[in-house]
Design a protein around this motif. Structure first.
Motif, PDB file in Angstrom:
ATOM      1  N   HIS A   1      37.892  -3.338 -35.207  1.00 38.89           N
ATOM      2  CA  HIS A   1      37.850  -3.379 -33.740  1.00 38.89           C
ATOM      3  C   HIS A   1      36.517  -3.946 -33.298  1.00 38.89           C
ATOM      4  O   HIS A   1      35.448  -3.484 -33.724  1.00 38.89           O
ATOM      5  N   ASP A   2      36.586  -4.965 -32.444  1.00 46.47           N
ATOM      6  CA  ASP A   2      35.390  -5.594 -31.875  1.00 46.47           C
ATOM      7  C   ASP A   2      35.387  -5.292 -30.375  1.00 46.47           C
ATOM      8  O   ASP A   2      36.188  -5.840 -29.616  1.00 46.47           O
ATOM      9  N   ARG A   3      34.481  -4.410 -29.962  1.00 46.91           N
ATOM     10  CA  ARG A   3      34.447  -3.965 -28.572  1.00 46.91           C
ATOM     11  C   ARG A   3      34.120  -5.122 -27.626  1.00 46.91           C
ATOM     12  O   ARG A   3      34.724  -5.262 -26.555  1.00 46.91           O
ATOM     13  N   ALA A   4      33.166  -5.969 -27.997  1.00 48.37           N
ATOM     14  CA  ALA A   4      32.747  -7.059 -27.106  1.00 48.37           C
ATOM     15  C   ALA A   4      33.875  -8.056 -26.885  1.00 48.37           C
ATOM     16  O   ALA A   4      34.050  -8.583 -25.775  1.00 48.37           O
ATOM     17  N   ARG A   5      34.652  -8.329 -27.933  1.00 44.60           N
ATOM     18  CA  ARG A   5      35.757  -9.293 -27.818  1.00 44.60           C
ATOM     19  C   ARG A   5      37.069  -8.628 -27.429  1.00 44.60           C
ATOM     20  O   ARG A   5      38.085  -9.309 -27.292  1.00 44.60           O
ATOM     21  N   GLN A   6      37.059  -7.283 -27.282  1.00 43.53           N
ATOM     22  CA  GLN A   6      38.266  -6.518 -26.959  1.00 43.53           C
ATOM     23  C   GLN A   6      39.411  -6.911 -27.903  1.00 43.53           C
ATOM     24  O   GLN A   6      40.522  -7.223 -27.465  1.00 43.53           O
ATOM     25  N   THR A   7      39.117  -6.878 -29.189  1.00 41.40           N
ATOM     26  CA  THR A   7      40.020  -7.412 -30.200  1.00 41.40           C
ATOM     27  C   THR A   7      40.263  -6.404 -31.321  1.00 41.40           C
ATOM     28  O   THR A   7      39.327  -5.720 -31.760  1.00 41.40           O
ATOM     29  N   LEU A   8      41.501  -6.332 -31.758  1.00 43.21           N
ATOM     30  CA  LEU A   8      41.871  -5.651 -32.996  1.00 43.21           C
ATOM     31  C   LEU A   8      42.270  -6.728 -33.995  1.00 43.21           C
ATOM     32  O   LEU A   8      43.161  -7.539 -33.721  1.00 43.21           O
ATOM     33  N   PHE A   9      41.618  -6.747 -35.139  1.00 41.59           N
ATOM     34  CA  PHE A   9      41.900  -7.739 -36.182  1.00 41.59           C
ATOM     35  C   PHE A   9      42.320  -7.005 -37.444  1.00 41.59           C
ATOM     36  O   PHE A   9      41.614  -6.106 -37.913  1.00 41.59           O
ATOM     37  N   MET A  10      43.490  -7.393 -37.994  1.00 45.26           N
ATOM     38  CA  MET A  10      44.004  -6.771 -39.211  1.00 45.26           C
ATOM     39  C   MET A  10      44.281  -7.858 -40.247  1.00 45.26           C
ATOM     40  O   MET A  10      44.646  -8.983 -39.894  1.00 45.26           O
ATOM     41  N   ALA A  11      44.109  -7.511 -41.509  1.00 42.65           N
ATOM     42  CA  ALA A  11      44.353  -8.489 -42.573  1.00 42.65           C
ATOM     43  C   ALA A  11      44.810  -7.782 -43.837  1.00 42.65           C
ATOM     44  O   ALA A  11      44.472  -6.613 -44.083  1.00 42.65           O
ATOM     45  N   ARG A  12      45.563  -8.539 -44.644  1.00 41.50           N
ATOM     46  CA  ARG A  12      46.066  -8.044 -45.924  1.00 41.50           C
ATOM     47  C   ARG A  12      45.730  -9.060 -47.010  1.00 41.50           C
ATOM     48  O   ARG A  12      45.711 -10.262 -46.754  1.00 41.50           O
ATOM     49  N   ASP A  13      45.463  -8.575 -48.214  1.00 41.94           N
ATOM     50  CA  ASP A  13      45.036  -9.469 -49.289  1.00 41.94           C
ATOM     51  C   ASP A  13      46.110 -10.491 -49.640  1.00 41.94           C
ATOM     52  O   ASP A  13      47.286 -10.353 -49.294  1.00 41.94           O
ATOM     53  N   ARG A  14      45.695 -11.517 -50.375  1.00 41.18           N
ATOM     54  CA  ARG A  14      46.525 -12.702 -50.592  1.00 41.18           C
ATOM     55  C   ARG A  14      47.827 -12.423 -51.334  1.00 41.18           C
ATOM     56  O   ARG A  14      48.844 -13.075 -51.087  1.00 41.18           O
ATOM     57  N   LEU A  15      47.812 -11.478 -52.266  1.00 40.72           N
ATOM     58  CA  LEU A  15      48.994 -11.206 -53.074  1.00 40.72           C
ATOM     59  C   LEU A  15      49.680  -9.896 -52.708  1.00 40.72           C
ATOM     60  O   LEU A  15      50.590  -9.447 -53.398  1.00 40.72           O
ATOM     61  N   GLY A  16      49.252  -9.298 -51.598  1.00 44.10           N
ATOM     62  CA  GLY A  16      49.954  -8.118 -51.101  1.00 44.10           C
ATOM     63  C   GLY A  16      49.817  -6.897 -51.986  1.00 44.10           C
ATOM     64  O   GLY A  16      50.738  -6.084 -52.062  1.00 44.10           O
ATOM     65  N   VAL A  17      48.658  -6.739 -52.626  1.00 43.17           N
ATOM     66  CA  VAL A  17      48.449  -5.558 -53.465  1.00 43.17           C
ATOM     67  C   VAL A  17      48.381  -4.303 -52.607  1.00 43.17           C
ATOM     68  O   VAL A  17      48.975  -3.276 -52.928  1.00 43.17           O
ATOM     69  N   LYS A  18      47.681  -4.393 -51.493  1.00 43.80           N
ATOM     70  CA  LYS A  18      47.518  -3.239 -50.600  1.00 43.80           C
ATOM     71  C   LYS A  18      48.443  -3.379 -49.394  1.00 43.80           C
ATOM     72  O   LYS A  18      48.601  -4.466 -48.845  1.00 43.80           O
ATOM     73  N   PRO A  19      49.063  -2.287 -48.965  1.00 48.54           N
ATOM     74  CA  PRO A  19      50.044  -2.345 -47.870  1.00 48.54           C
ATOM     75  C   PRO A  19      49.401  -2.190 -46.494  1.00 48.54           C
ATOM     76  O   PRO A  19      48.323  -1.612 -46.355  1.00 48.54           O
ATOM     77  N   LEU A  20      50.101  -2.695 -45.480  1.00 48.37           N
ATOM     78  CA  LEU A  20      49.671  -2.483 -44.094  1.00 48.37           C
ATOM     79  C   LEU A  20      50.896  -2.551 -43.185  1.00 48.37           C
ATOM     80  O   LEU A  20      51.525  -3.596 -43.038  1.00 48.37           O
ATOM     81  N   PHE A  21      51.239  -1.411 -42.584  1.00 49.86           N
ATOM     82  CA  PHE A  21      52.339  -1.301 -41.627  1.00 49.86           C
ATOM     83  C   PHE A  21      51.764  -1.283 -40.210  1.00 49.86           C
ATOM     84  O   PHE A  21      50.678  -0.748 -39.977  1.00 49.86           O
TER      85      PHE A  21
END
Length: 644
Positions: free
Chosen positions: A128-148
């Motif tokens: 979370h970037d307060r100044a940019r009012q942004t939520l940024f999410m990312a997942r690794d290239r081969l999908g080892v770690k999950p993100l729902f």
């Protein structure tokens, strides 16, 4: 390894209930039992469970930049963080910890969304970037770690490492997605980006998602993909030398830890190569963990022992009984979505064993996809040569008819089981490969589903998952195409899902050297002839490992991590299968043809057919339904699915 969770208000700056966020974090306690942390400010809430691996004293999360305006929660490891720190310090950033997590906030400040391109590792994070009012999410290239994640009807975005985190939010749409059900019964898992619930999504491998308050949500951005160029001019000897060096580097990076470390050792080529490489890098004995089976048809422990003895590892072995089937409900609760790979049982057990001795374990996962190890690859190449000899206009009607007429013969010698081959010959390469890996093939799914549910599908077929990826793969090479398909589907949806949930259930971090993205990219430049030669899969890998591993490990038939489903369903699980498959839980959904369910049970238990894989898939779907019902949400989900 860790668990992350959070909420973000896309429309304003509401305060989120602390009790809700703490409940979301609590349900993933197993992912990080060492510490927990939360952060609240108007419009955002972040939560984290920590399994301490690096910088044990100061790596707590959420973690912030210098002025507190950027906060991150992170699951995984950035293996090249030590290289990035001086580069970021030269740009003026000040570090207050020795953790890889802090690299993420400063990399975001320096490079924005492109920061993910600089990370080498396995990761899922939300920033979370307060100044940019942004939520940024990312997942690794081969999908080892999950993100729902889910975008709720009140403008809230919720996210978490597991679906159960999102399920704590009362506004999550839990109606079952019929297309996800079709994918599950074809593949044994719900393929990215879909989720079993309509209201949730999985961020795909190599994807990031940037959400700015007050702006319309943009779709996920793919920041990485692998390209099979097959144009590397190296000779076989040169390629073997470079492969050995690259593997050594990948393993070395994954041995960085401040807690006890070891490796899984199955006795197969991939895990044995990882252990042999670790032994060459370590000044002390490597910890290795193996599962033995009391059924010799499934037991590879003697080959694991060969490698353990050769490298003088501290070897731990436990024997799993062939009737180790009491995990069905446990698995349903772990995986949240329906998940049908029965090797999750021994995987759970080997993670349970490993956690008694280590906190981090290296695995050999990912080798079959990149090196060309699956038996089905060689069968596909043979069929492709046959398909190339006849135009589709001839093949489809001729072999389509033969495929319909030829009897299914599970009991016959392999060379007489021609029905599947005939069916494959009537299809193009993508459709044929999908057909070969499907658990319940198209005809079976057509009979399995009720007329009402088929109407909800609206003609959708799970083959579209493969067609979408095949179009993006941009290769005409027969082996490269199916390797790419597996990297995008089976590796992510099946293998990585299995290992993540099974390991995290025991608070164990698993690292995969053969999924290093730089190694995968380099292997994709090698010609397919270096991966499969004749009937020998993993040709280059095995040749490179000959000085390090015995031939009995390298060149024996591949066994796999299997369990005796067919016998279970005719013996100790006979009554349970009949009760689950024909019981009220499935009947209440209206999704299934009860007559066909009865046929699957009767034909298998009488010995006429082997329907063990199909029955396990149905059994795990039933367990999923009961698990979600226990979480207070399945009744509404079924009702909404019926009227969709």
């Amino acid at each position: 390894m860790c668990g992350i969770a959070g909420l973000f208000d896309t429309r304003g700056r509401r305060d989120f209930p602390r009790e809700l966020v703490e409940r979301m974090n609590a349900v993933q306690f197993h992912r990080g039992p060492d510490e927990g942390g939360t952060h609240f400010e108007p419009g955002v809430a972040l939560a984290h469970r920590r399994l301490s691996i690096i910088d044990l004293s100061t790596g707590q999360q959420p973690l912030f930049n210098e002025d507190g305006s950027v906060a991150v929660v992170f699951n995984g490891e950035i293996y090249n963080y030590q290289e990035l720190v001086p580069e970021l310090e030269a740009l003026g950033h000040v570090f207050h910890t020795r953790s890889d997590t802090e690299v993420i906030v400063h990399a975001w400040e320096a490079w924005g969304e492109d920061c993910v391109r600089r990370f080498r590792g396995m990761f899922a994070f939300a920033l979370h970037d307060r100044a940019r009012q942004t939520l940024f999410m990312a997942r690794d290239r081969l999908g080892v770690k999950p993100l729902f994640y889910a975008e709720l009807d009140d403008g809230t975005v919720t996210f978490g490492s597991e679906l159960k985190v999102l399920m704590q939010h009362p506004r999550l749409d839990r109606s079952i997605d019929p297309l996800a059900v079709e994918e599950y019964f074809a593949l044994g898992y719900v393929a990215e980006p879909r989720c079993i619930f309509r209201g949730a999504r999985k961020l795909g491998p190599g994807e990031s998602l940037c959400i700015r308050r007050g702006e319309a949500a943009a779709p996920p951005r793919q920041y990485w993909d692998v390209r099979f160029t097959l144009d590397n001019p190296l000779s076989a000897d040169e390629a073997m030398g470079e492969l050995t060096a690259r593997l050594r580097e990948s393993v070395r990076l994954r041995m960085i830890a401040e807690v006890p470390l070891g490796a899984f050792l199955s006795g197969g080529v991939d895990s044995s190569a990882v252990v042999a490489t670790m032994a060459g890098l370590s000044g002390e004995a490597v910890n290795t963990c193996s599962i033995a089976f009391d059924d010799p048809r499934f037991n590879e422990s003697e080959f694991a022992a060969m490698v353990a003895q050769r490298y003088h590892t501290r070897h731990f072995v436990e024997t799993v009984k062939s009737d180790d089937f009491d995990l069905i409900d446990t698995l349903a609760a772990l995986y949240d979505e329906p998940y049908a790979d029965s090797s999750a049982i021994p995987t759970y057990r080997v993670c349970q064993l490993a956690r008694k001795h280590v906190t981090v374990a290296l695995s050999g996962d990912g080798g079959d996809e990149s090196f060309g190890g699956y038996r089905r690859y060689r069968m596909h190449l043979m069929e492709e040569r046959m398909r190339a000899a006849l135009p589709m206009a001839v093949r489809r009607p001729l072999f389509g008819m033969l495929g319909r007429l030829y009897p299914k013969a599970d009991w016959a010698p392999r060379f007489l089981r021609a029905k599947t081959t005939f069916q494959a010959m009537a299809r193009d390469a993508t459709e044929a490969y999908f057909h070969s890996v499907s658990i319940l093939r198209g005809e079976m799914r057509g009979r399995l589903f009720s007329a009402q549910f088929r109407k909800q599908l609206g003609g959708y077929d799970a083959v579209e998952v493969f067609r979408r990826h095949a179009a993006a793969g941009a290769t005409d090479d027969p082996l490269a195409l199916i390797q790419y398909l597996d990297l995008k589907t089976y590796l992510v949806g099946d293998i990585n899902t299995k290992v993540d949930r099974a390991s995290m259930a025991h608070s164990l971090e698993v690292r995969e050297p053969l999924m290093d993205h730089e190694l995968v990219e380099w292997l994709a430049t090698l010609p397919s002839s270096l991966k499969i030669q004749g009937q020998e899969g993993k040709y280059l890998f095995k040749k490179a490992m000959e000085p390090m591993l015995p031939d009995d490990v390298l060149y024996r038939p591949k066994m796999g991590f299997s369990v005796p489903l067919a016998r279970w369903f005719r013996g100790p699980l006979k009554a349970r299968v009949r009760e689950a498959v024909l019981g009220e839980t499935l009947a209440a959904t209206g999704m299934f043809n009860r007559d066909y369910l009865r046929h699957l049970v009767d034909a298998h238990q009488s010995g006429v057919r082997d329907y063990s894989a199909a029955l396990w898939t149905v059994l795990m779907f039933e367990a999923f339904l009961r698990n979600v019902q226990g979480s207070g949400g399945i009744t509404g989900a079924i009702r909404q699915a019926e009227v969709a």
